[in-house]
Design a protein around this motif. Structure first.
Motif, short mmCIF file in Angstrom:
data_model
loop_
_atom_site.label_atom_id
_atom_site.label_comp_id
_atom_site.label_asym_id
_atom_site.label_seq_id
_atom_site.Cartn_x
_atom_site.Cartn_y
_atom_site.Cartn_z
N PRO B 250 0.81 -1.22 0.00
CA PRO B 250 0.00 0.00 0.00
C PRO B 250 0.84 1.28 0.00
O PRO B 250 0.45 2.27 -0.61
N GLU B 252 3.70 1.46 -1.47
CA GLU B 252 4.17 1.54 -2.85
C GLU B 252 3.09 2.18 -3.71
O GLU B 252 3.36 3.05 -4.54
N ALA B 253 1.83 1.75 -3.49
CA ALA B 253 0.71 2.36 -4.21
C ALA B 253 0.67 3.85 -3.92
O ALA B 253 0.55 4.67 -4.85
N ILE B 256 3.40 5.62 -5.76
CA ILE B 256 3.10 5.77 -7.18
C ILE B 256 2.12 6.93 -7.38
O ILE B 256 2.29 7.76 -8.27
N LEU B 257 1.11 7.01 -6.51
CA LEU B 257 0.12 8.07 -6.65
C LEU B 257 0.77 9.44 -6.43
O LEU B 257 0.47 10.41 -7.14
N MET B 260 2.69 10.33 -9.42
CA MET B 260 1.77 10.82 -10.46
C MET B 260 1.41 12.27 -10.19
O MET B 260 1.38 13.10 -11.09
N ALA B 264 2.94 13.81 -13.24
CA ALA B 264 1.94 13.83 -14.30
C ALA B 264 0.85 14.87 -14.03
O ALA B 264 -0.09 14.99 -14.80
N THR B 266 -1.47 15.01 -11.70
CA THR B 266 -2.76 14.56 -11.20
C THR B 266 -3.02 15.16 -9.81
O THR B 266 -2.17 15.86 -9.26
N SER B 267 -4.20 14.91 -9.27
CA SER B 267 -4.56 15.50 -7.97
C SER B 267 -5.08 14.47 -6.99
O SER B 267 -6.10 14.66 -6.37
N PHE B 268 -4.36 13.36 -6.87
CA PHE B 268 -4.83 12.34 -5.93
C PHE B 268 -4.88 12.88 -4.51
O PHE B 268 -5.79 12.59 -3.75
N LEU B 291 -6.22 10.65 2.33
CA LEU B 291 -5.94 9.37 1.68
C LEU B 291 -4.47 9.00 1.84
O LEU B 291 -4.13 7.84 2.11
N LEU B 295 -2.98 5.56 3.60
CA LEU B 295 -2.09 4.63 2.91
C LEU B 295 -0.73 4.58 3.61
O LEU B 295 -0.14 3.51 3.78
#
Lengths: 196, 604
Positions: B250, B252-253, B256-257, B260, B264, B266-268, B291, B295
């Motif tokens: 988790p 690692e997830a 990655i987010l 990103m 990239a 993004t707006s996680f 979030l 995680l």
């Protein structure tokens, strides 16, 4: 001295080392994708509005990809079964098919990505696209990993069949377990991203 | 000292080898492949060499991470004053005229935590001790996947290099704390990107390592070594491996987010309407900073147990050996350990009581947190009770192991108020928290790891570490560790926040406890000095230490049935041992000697 249980199963556990190893690896993969799917749920629940996947994504192409990937799982089993029946030539054919199908999956995925980019739909555009590209991208990396491993077992790695057939069969079985997992992730991804 | 020393003196090393037992006396029939320098020492696939590599790299990172803190302690004790001699060396970007910049202070803080946890303690506790000792203790010739083992070390090494490199990129290393909370970390400088890449390497290393440990323990146990005959250390490593396997992905997830988000666009983790330095951020928004915390702590709470369980395993081995009796309640300890491992996955949000996640969730997590304290107390109590009625040998490793017990006790008990939401609201993010978890990891785990080094050094090198230097090292470390961390509880109860560049100097409520900063800092620097005897001892004893026999401590577990410094290339045992009894059969009535090794069939 050789490390025991690389080719034969340990009697009391009933497993050879690599098989237990790959199951452990898959358990960690479940946690990885589990975290990402949880992220999807949390972001979607917290969002004021969320687009339907079918409004943005191409369902026919994704359906085609689902068929391709499931077929590749079938050919993967067949390649292992061929080894079990000592039919090396059939193994080569089925493993080759598996690799081709996996490449086909990537090509279709490439068309899908390309269409999105040409319409200016990048990951930074919305949270939906962000999670779509992250999840499918990571899944794509797993497909590429599978292709590399399978190509090795189809090509240079297959020499082991002539020296240690039992161990080679085990290797293909383990690669197959991984490949079915990659397939399974897609089976979750497809409805979650495209249909819901 | 004890009678054990006199016994050694009467036995010369050659005699010792002859009398050491049936398995080692047999001549080596193992094929000895002559490997080149690179394959033998650098790209080795032997678990012992990899264990040593992990150990040395881990110790160096511990020293490095510790030095970062020594620099910070100057700024906390004497805010805004130039660091004498050293300050100028860091250049105008970090310490203009020797005065530390706040940005650099933040880098040091974030990297101290990251390095100590992920590059120091875990590699030493799991990578080094696990790799070297676990296969020997289960009577295996190597790990199940030697090449994977090598890959796991090198992934760790690359992760370390990435982290070190990040100090030299524009903006310096990661500076958002070791927790890398979003959205701060998402908008931080380039060092954060390297931190994330470094973490991906370290996570990969942990995953490969944990798979290897699990498979090795389950598949390669010697004949007769059933699960309830495993030494407690092996159990601790097995549960730890499961925690690493399932808790790291988790993160690692999450990594990655965050990558990103940073690369990239993004707006996680970026909520809508975020304004940075008065300028609205141009992102799609809609993300959740909470979030990231979920995680992150889903990993980082099990990670706490990754830090402590191997230490408990080491301490259990040393206590059984030095009390000359079996562990009290071995089975309850094992069950407690398994339960602890399971529970550690459902307590993570007790780090987040102040995030506004809601009282229902808080109630759930404070309940699970109170439950998880039970198995920890079971293990600690069993270890204390193991001392009861034993004829204790106060060897150097035993001193460290004994000190672990009350230190871990303090660390654990001070954690209870933090696990309950109402007191945590007062104590959250104060020096009390710092004191609490450092008591577990520093006077707790680190003392246990030192105990392990003193205990197994004879197995690795064939020589013993010097006891006088060892005792100076012990007392110095023990006193100054307490000098560093005990005052932090007082500061924290007064409400001094952690991560303050000036140590709380501008806060009115901190004035009463501000003088403790200097005391803590001086203790920390003296703690640094107290490590010098250890460093001297570690290198000097390799050549000049007293030569000792294969089973110097008269222990029962299988690693002592192997020869000293067992040959590389899968040559651990001349003949693979067979196990006939439990792990700690000491002082059995009617036996001639007070220990009965696991592989001994009949009493001599």
């Amino acid at each position: 001295m050789e490390i025991p249980y690389t080719a034969t199963a340990r009697p009391d556990t009933g497993l050879f080392n690599a098989k237990l190893g790959v199951w452990m690896f898959l358990a960690s993969e479940v946690m990885l994708f589990g975290a990402l799917f949880s992220t999807y749920v949390l972001l979607r629940v917290g969002a004021p509005s969320w687009p339907h996947g079918y409004e943005i994504l191409n369902i026919p192409l994704a359906t085609l990809n689902t068929v391709i990937l499931i077929s590749s799982s079938v050919t993967m089993v067949m390649s292992w079964a061929s080894l079990m029946m000592k039919e090396f030539k059939k193994y080569k054919m089925y493993m080759g098919l598996t690799i081709l199908l996996a490449l086909g999956f990537l090509i279709v995925k490439g068309f899908e990505y390309g269409a999105k980019f040409s319409h200016g739909l990048y990951p930074s555009e919305s949270t939906f696209l962000a999670i779509y590209f992250t999840l499918t991208g990571l899944h794509g990396l797993h497909v590429i990993g599978g292709i590399i491993v399978n190509t090795y077992f189809w090509g240079p790695g297959s020499k082991m069949w002539h020296t240690d057939p039992q161990r080679f069969t085990n290797r293909v079985e383990v690669a197959g377990l991984y490949w079915h997992f990659v397939d399974l992730v897609w089976i979750f991804l497809f409805p979650v991203m495209y249909l819901l | 000292m004890s009678d054990e020393e006199t016994k050694e003196n009467s036995t010369s090393p050659t005699e010792a080898i002859e009398t050491a037992g049936p398995h080692v006396a047999a001549p080596h029939v193992v094929e000895h492949l002559e490997l080149g320098f690179w394959r033998k020492y650098v790209f080795s696939t032997d678990h012992k060499m990899i264990g040593i590599q992990y150990g040395i790299t881990g110790l160096l990172f511990l020293l490095f991470g510790f030095s970062l803190m020594l620099l910070m302690r100057w700024q906390l004790a004497y805010p805004g004053e130039a660091i004498p001699f050293l300050g100028e060396l860091f250049g105008p970007d970090r310490m203009p005229e020797g005065i530390m910049l706040p940005e650099f202070y933040n880098q040091l803080g974030a990297m101290h935590g990251t390095i100590m946890v992920f590059l120091g303690v875990v590699p030493l506790a799991v990578g080094a001790f696990g790799n070297y000792i676990l296969p020997l203790q289960i009577g295996a010739i190597d790990m199940a996947f030697p090449k994977l083992n090598m890959a796991s070390y090198w992934a760790y090494f690359l992760g370390g290099v990435t982290m070190l490199t990040s100090f030299f990129v524009p903006g310096g290393a990661a500076n958002s704390g070791w927790t890398s909370y979003a959205p701060l970390a998402v908008i931080a400088t380039m060092g954060q990107t390297l931190w994330l890449f470094g973490m991906v390497f370290l996570i990969t290393s942990s995953l490969l390592g944990s798979i290897n440990f699990i498979v090795t323990t389950i598949q390669l146990r010697a004949h007769g070594l059933s699960f309830m005959r495993l030494p407690f250390f092996v159990w601790a490593q097995l549960v730890t491996a499961f925690l690493l396997l399932l808790a790291f992905p988790p993160l690692e997830a999450a990594g990655i987010l965050q990558l990103m988000d940073r690369l990239a666009g993004t707006s996680f983790f970026l909520p809508s309407g975020l304004v940075v330095s008065g300028v609205p951020l141009e992102v799609s928004g809609g993300g959740s900073p909470l979030l990231w915390q979920h995680l992150f702590w889903f990993l980082a709470h099990p990670e706490v147990y990754v830090l402590i369980l191997p230490a408990m395993g080491i301490v259990a081995e040393i206590i059984a050996n030095n009390t000359r009796k079996t562990l009290w309640g071995y089975k309850s300890m094992v069950y407690a350990l398994i339960f602890l491992g399971f529970m550690s996955f459902i307590v993570w949000a007790h780090h987040m009581f102040l995030t506004g996640m809601g009282t229902t969730i808080s109630a759930f997590f404070q309940t699970t947190t109170m439950i998880i304290s039970i198995p920890s107390i079971v293990i600690l109590t069993a270890l204390f009770l193991s001392l009861w009625g034993g004829s204790i040998r106060f060897t150097t490793p035993m001193l460290f192991a004994l000190a672990f017990l009350p230190m871990f006790g303090i660390g654990g008990l001070t954690g209870l108020p933090l696990g309950l939401a109402p007191p945590d609201i007062h104590l959250h993010d104060t020096y009390y928290v710092i004191g609490h978890f450092h008591y577990i990891v520093a006077p707790g785990t680190l003392l246990a790891l030192f105990a392990g080094i003193y205990y197994w050094y004879p197995k690795v090198t064939g020589r013993k570490l010097n006891d006088t230097l060892g005792k100076i090292h012990f007392w110095g470390s023990f006193i100054f560790l307490n000098g560093v961390f005990m005052p932090m509880f007082i500061q924290g109860l007064a409400g001094v926040s952690r991560r303050l560049y000036d140590g709380g100097a501008i806060y009115a409520h901190a004035q009463g406890v501000l003088h403790l900063n200097e005391f803590i800092s001086v203790s920390a620097w003296l703690l640094g000095l107290a490590q010098i005897p250890f460093i001297i001892n570690f290198f000097m004893s390799m050549r000049k230490g007293k030569k000792v026999s294969d089973n110097h401590w008269e222990a029962t577990t299988l690693e002592w049935a192997a020869t000293t410094s067992p040959p590389l290339a899968h040559g651990n045992f001349a003949t693979v041992p067979e196990v006939h009894r439990g792990p700690y059969e000491y002082s059995l009535p009617g036996h001639k000697k007070d220990y009965t090794p696991q592989n001994e069939r009949v009493e001599v």
